[in-house]
Design a protein around this motif. Structure first.
Motif, PDB file in Angstrom:
ATOM      1  N   ARG A   1     -10.940  13.874   6.888  1.00  0.00           N
ATOM      2  CA  ARG A   1     -11.474  14.976   7.697  1.00  0.00           C
ATOM      3  C   ARG A   1     -12.946  14.751   8.015  1.00  0.00           C
ATOM      4  O   ARG A   1     -13.386  14.949   9.151  1.00  0.00           O
ATOM      5  CB  ARG A   1     -11.319  16.301   6.938  1.00  0.00           C
ATOM      6  N   GLU A   2     -13.701  14.337   7.004  1.00  0.00           N
ATOM      7  CA  GLU A   2     -15.133  14.079   7.216  1.00  0.00           C
ATOM      8  C   GLU A   2     -15.339  12.936   8.192  1.00  0.00           C
ATOM      9  O   GLU A   2     -16.241  12.976   9.030  1.00  0.00           O
ATOM     10  CB  GLU A   2     -15.823  13.776   5.876  1.00  0.00           C
TER      11      GLU A   2
ATOM     12  N   THR B   1      -0.992  12.331   7.697  1.00  0.00           N
ATOM     13  CA  THR B   1       0.320  12.264   7.058  1.00  0.00           C
ATOM     14  C   THR B   1       0.273  11.358   5.832  1.00  0.00           C
ATOM     15  O   THR B   1      -0.202  10.225   5.899  1.00  0.00           O
ATOM     16  CB  THR B   1       1.376  11.716   8.038  1.00  0.00           C
ATOM     17  N   GLY B   2       0.752  11.864   4.703  1.00  0.00           N
ATOM     18  CA  GLY B   2       0.852  11.040   3.498  1.00  0.00           C
ATOM     19  C   GLY B   2      -0.406  10.940   2.671  1.00  0.00           C
ATOM     20  O   GLY B   2      -0.423  10.245   1.653  1.00  0.00           O
ATOM     21  N   LEU B   3      -1.468  11.630   3.062  1.00  0.00           N
ATOM     22  CA  LEU B   3      -2.717  11.554   2.306  1.00  0.00           C
ATOM     23  C   LEU B   3      -2.726  12.577   1.171  1.00  0.00           C
ATOM     24  O   LEU B   3      -2.239  13.702   1.324  1.00  0.00           O
ATOM     25  CB  LEU B   3      -3.918  11.808   3.221  1.00  0.00           C
ATOM     26  N   ASP B   4      -3.300  12.181   0.032  1.00  0.00           N
ATOM     27  CA  ASP B   4      -3.428  13.144  -1.057  1.00  0.00           C
ATOM     28  C   ASP B   4      -4.644  14.040  -0.784  1.00  0.00           C
ATOM     29  O   ASP B   4      -5.425  13.776   0.143  1.00  0.00           O
ATOM     30  CB  ASP B   4      -3.526  12.422  -2.405  1.00  0.00           C
ATOM     31  N   PRO B   5      -4.830  15.134  -1.561  1.00  0.00           N
ATOM     32  CA  PRO B   5      -5.919  16.080  -1.272  1.00  0.00           C
ATOM     33  C   PRO B   5      -7.300  15.438  -1.199  1.00  0.00           C
ATOM     34  O   PRO B   5      -8.121  15.819  -0.357  1.00  0.00           O
ATOM     35  CB  PRO B   5      -5.823  17.078  -2.434  1.00  0.00           C
TER      36      PRO B   5
ATOM     37  N   GLN C   1      -1.745   4.656   6.268  1.00  0.00           N
ATOM     38  CA  GLN C   1      -2.269   5.502   7.334  1.00  0.00           C
ATOM     39  C   GLN C   1      -3.732   5.164   7.605  1.00  0.00           C
ATOM     40  O   GLN C   1      -4.187   5.176   8.754  1.00  0.00           O
ATOM     41  CB  GLN C   1      -2.121   6.972   6.930  1.00  0.00           C
ATOM     42  N   ARG C   2      -4.461   4.820   6.575  1.00  0.00           N
ATOM     43  CA  ARG C   2      -5.863   4.424   6.748  1.00  0.00           C
ATOM     44  C   ARG C   2      -5.978   3.111   7.523  1.00  0.00           C
ATOM     45  O   ARG C   2      -6.908   2.925   8.300  1.00  0.00           O
ATOM     46  CB  ARG C   2      -6.545   4.276   5.383  1.00  0.00           C
ATOM     47  N   VAL C   3      -5.034   2.203   7.274  1.00  0.00           N
ATOM     48  CA  VAL C   3      -5.033   0.940   8.033  1.00  0.00           C
ATOM     49  C   VAL C   3      -4.836   1.240   9.528  1.00  0.00           C
ATOM     50  O   VAL C   3      -5.517   0.666  10.383  1.00  0.00           O
ATOM     51  CB  VAL C   3      -3.926  -0.007   7.531  1.00  0.00           C
TER      52      VAL C   3
ATOM     53  N   LEU D   1       0.820  -1.206   0.000  1.00  0.00           N
ATOM     54  CA  LEU D   1       0.000   0.000   0.000  1.00  0.00           C
ATOM     55  C   LEU D   1       0.855   1.257   0.000  1.00  0.00           C
ATOM     56  O   LEU D   1       1.982   1.266   0.506  1.00  0.00           O
ATOM     57  CB  LEU D   1      -0.912   0.019   1.235  1.00  0.00           C
ATOM     58  N   SER D   2       0.293   2.342  -0.529  1.00  0.00           N
ATOM     59  CA  SER D   2       0.954   3.650  -0.440  1.00  0.00           C
ATOM     60  C   SER D   2       0.926   4.108   1.018  1.00  0.00           C
ATOM     61  O   SER D   2       0.194   3.558   1.855  1.00  0.00           O
ATOM     62  CB  SER D   2       0.212   4.670  -1.299  1.00  0.00           C
TER      63      SER D   2
END
Length: 298
Positions: A169-170, A158-162, A136-138, A130-131
């Motif tokens: 955030r949501e 950290t490391g998330l694209d826009p 980070q989502r894991v 994974l990227s």
């Protein structure tokens, strides 16, 4: 109160990381925990989650004394550390099943958790495939898997694209409706988009603890002005409605006023009365970024 921190201090050898920090947080609040690098944010979060102990003070999470009963407290805390500790040779579902077993929770909750953090399309992969953003989502999925009442998130985006940023955030806002969320970040827009309240620390000292609504409602304005030669601060201090001022460079001043009126004409009059020429003049409304810069750059 979901979180109560009373007079917490922590020293590493000769360095004081935290100095008598006190704050509280109630259920249903999302709090931005801010400060420059080395301010003590991660240390405070590790103390809150029971991973390290302070030299002095008390910490309670849902009325559980974290210092006396760290394991019991950790059962109701979801924690995403700054450096996400994942077993990267495991598959996503395998890792979350492992986490579910630790907390003794039903594995059927894993799929809804995967969907909630936007991992469905990547859940069949090994974590090391994974990227950084998906890893980070894991970590975030692992933090919320056991449905904790308190979430401690250290640099969660950290490391998330826009696009991923907007989604996470949501998610944090949604989680904050029935949990207490404390998270650190260096992105001020993120805090303004998500948080109800902000705490700012610097060198282990608590400098600001404010609701964002209070910050947005004030009438403060900052004028950045460069004169043609250096003046003494006692002259600047004579300006009306002045809150603070700072001479960042020889001839440049950051002057903050509390007024509903535009204070630029006052600066022009001040320059004329004192025989000064204005080389540059800019204004900025008081927002979280200017407040952060003001209190941490001194």
């Amino acid at each position: 109160m979901s979180i109560k921190v009373s007079s917490v201090s922590k020293t590493y050898k000769t360095q004081k990381a935290l100095n008598e920090i006190s704050f509280y947080a109630n259920k249903g609040q999302v709090i931005g925990f801010l400060g420059p690098n080395g301010a003590g944010k991660s240390t405070m979060m590790k103390i809150l989650t029971g991973f390290i102990k302070p030299n002095a003070g008390d910490v309670f999470v849902d009325e559980i004394n974290v210092l006396q009963k760290p394991i019991e407290a950790q059962k109701i805390i979801g924690y995403l550390p700054e450096h996400n500790p994942l077993y990267k040779d495991m598959f996503v579902r395998e890792y979350l099943q492992f986490r579910a077993a630790i907390f003794k929770i039903d594995k059927s909750k894993i799929e809804s958790c995967i969907e909630k953090v936007g991992l469905t399309a990547e859940a069949h992969k090994k974590i090391n495939q994974l990227s950084k953003g998906y890893q980070q989502r894991v970590g975030l999925a692992a933090a919320i898997l056991h449905n904790p009442s308190v979430l401690i998130l250290d640099e969660p985006t950290t490391g998330l694209d826009p696009n991923q940023l907007v989604e996470i955030r949501e998610l944090i806002k949604e989680l904050g409706k029935d949990k207490t969320v404390l998270f650190s970040t260096h992105i001020m827009q993120e805090v303004e988009a998500v948080c109800d309240r902000v705490i700012i620390i610097k060198k282990g000292e608590l400098l600001v603890d404010k609701k964002l609504s209070e910050l947005k409602e004030n009438n403060q304005q900052t004028i950045i002005v460069t004169f043609d030669y250096k003046i003494e601060e006692q002259f600047v201090n004579r300006l009306p409605n002045i809150v603070s001022y700072k001479n960042n460079y020889d001839n440049t001043w950051y002057i903050t006023f509390e007024s509903e009126e535009d204070m630029r004409p006052v600066i022009f009059d001040f320059a004329q009365e004192n025989g000064l020429k204005i080389l540059t003049l800019n204004t900025e409304n008081k927002n979280l970024e200017t407040l952060f810069r003001e209190v941490t750059s001194a």
